[in-house]
Design an enzyme around this catalytic site. Sequence first.
Site, short mmCIF file in Angstrom:
data_model
loop_
_atom_site.label_atom_id
_atom_site.label_comp_id
_atom_site.label_asym_id
_atom_site.label_seq_id
_atom_site.Cartn_x
_atom_site.Cartn_y
_atom_site.Cartn_z
N GLN A 65 42.05 41.95 42.85
CA GLN A 65 41.39 43.24 42.98
C GLN A 65 40.66 43.59 41.69
O GLN A 65 41.15 44.37 40.88
CB GLN A 65 42.45 44.31 43.30
CG GLN A 65 41.91 45.68 43.56
CD GLN A 65 41.40 45.84 44.95
OE1 GLN A 65 42.03 45.42 45.90
NE2 GLN A 65 40.26 46.46 45.10
N PHE A 66 39.47 43.03 41.48
CA PHE A 66 38.74 43.26 40.23
C PHE A 66 38.36 44.71 40.05
O PHE A 66 38.18 45.18 38.93
CB PHE A 66 37.51 42.34 40.14
CG PHE A 66 36.33 42.81 40.93
CD1 PHE A 66 35.35 43.59 40.33
CD2 PHE A 66 36.19 42.47 42.27
CE1 PHE A 66 34.24 44.02 41.06
CE2 PHE A 66 35.10 42.89 42.99
CZ PHE A 66 34.12 43.67 42.39
N THR A 67 38.28 45.49 41.13
CA THR A 67 37.87 46.88 41.02
C THR A 67 38.90 47.76 40.31
O THR A 67 38.62 48.91 39.98
CB THR A 67 37.53 47.48 42.40
OG1 THR A 67 38.69 47.42 43.23
CG2 THR A 67 36.37 46.74 43.04
#
Length: 150
Positions: A78-80
Amino acid sequence: MRAVLQRVTQASCTVDGEVTGAIENGFLVLLGIENADTLEDLAWLAQKIIGMRVISDENGMMNKALADVGGDILLISQFTLFASTRKGNRPGFTRAARPDVAIPLYEKMIDELSFLLGKRVKTGIFGADMKIALLNDGPVTIIIDTKNKE
């Protein structure tokens, strides 16, 4: 590294109409990896996730960890989680690690959590357009950041 841990009674990840990972009781873990993350951060976070005592005991108190109840993990990249929202309304993601750095650390986290849990964790697909379904139990949602170890 940053993790959002959600206690769930069920969770699944679907990519292009196919389920890539599904669990019943356990943790859905959203994992964000940033450029500065190290193997030391990974080891610390994996231990923290496995040891987190947020599962109810016989008296309804959050005293048990995953191993105590045979729980599972669904791990989703989940890079966000490293979105910068300081300026304007479009988030920036410059702190999020590029795939050449993030993928090996994500794969190492899968191995480390699997080793500590004693069984394979379920996963999504790194970088894919994933559809996550979950039934949050409690709800219990914990945010853990390796930059806040002390």
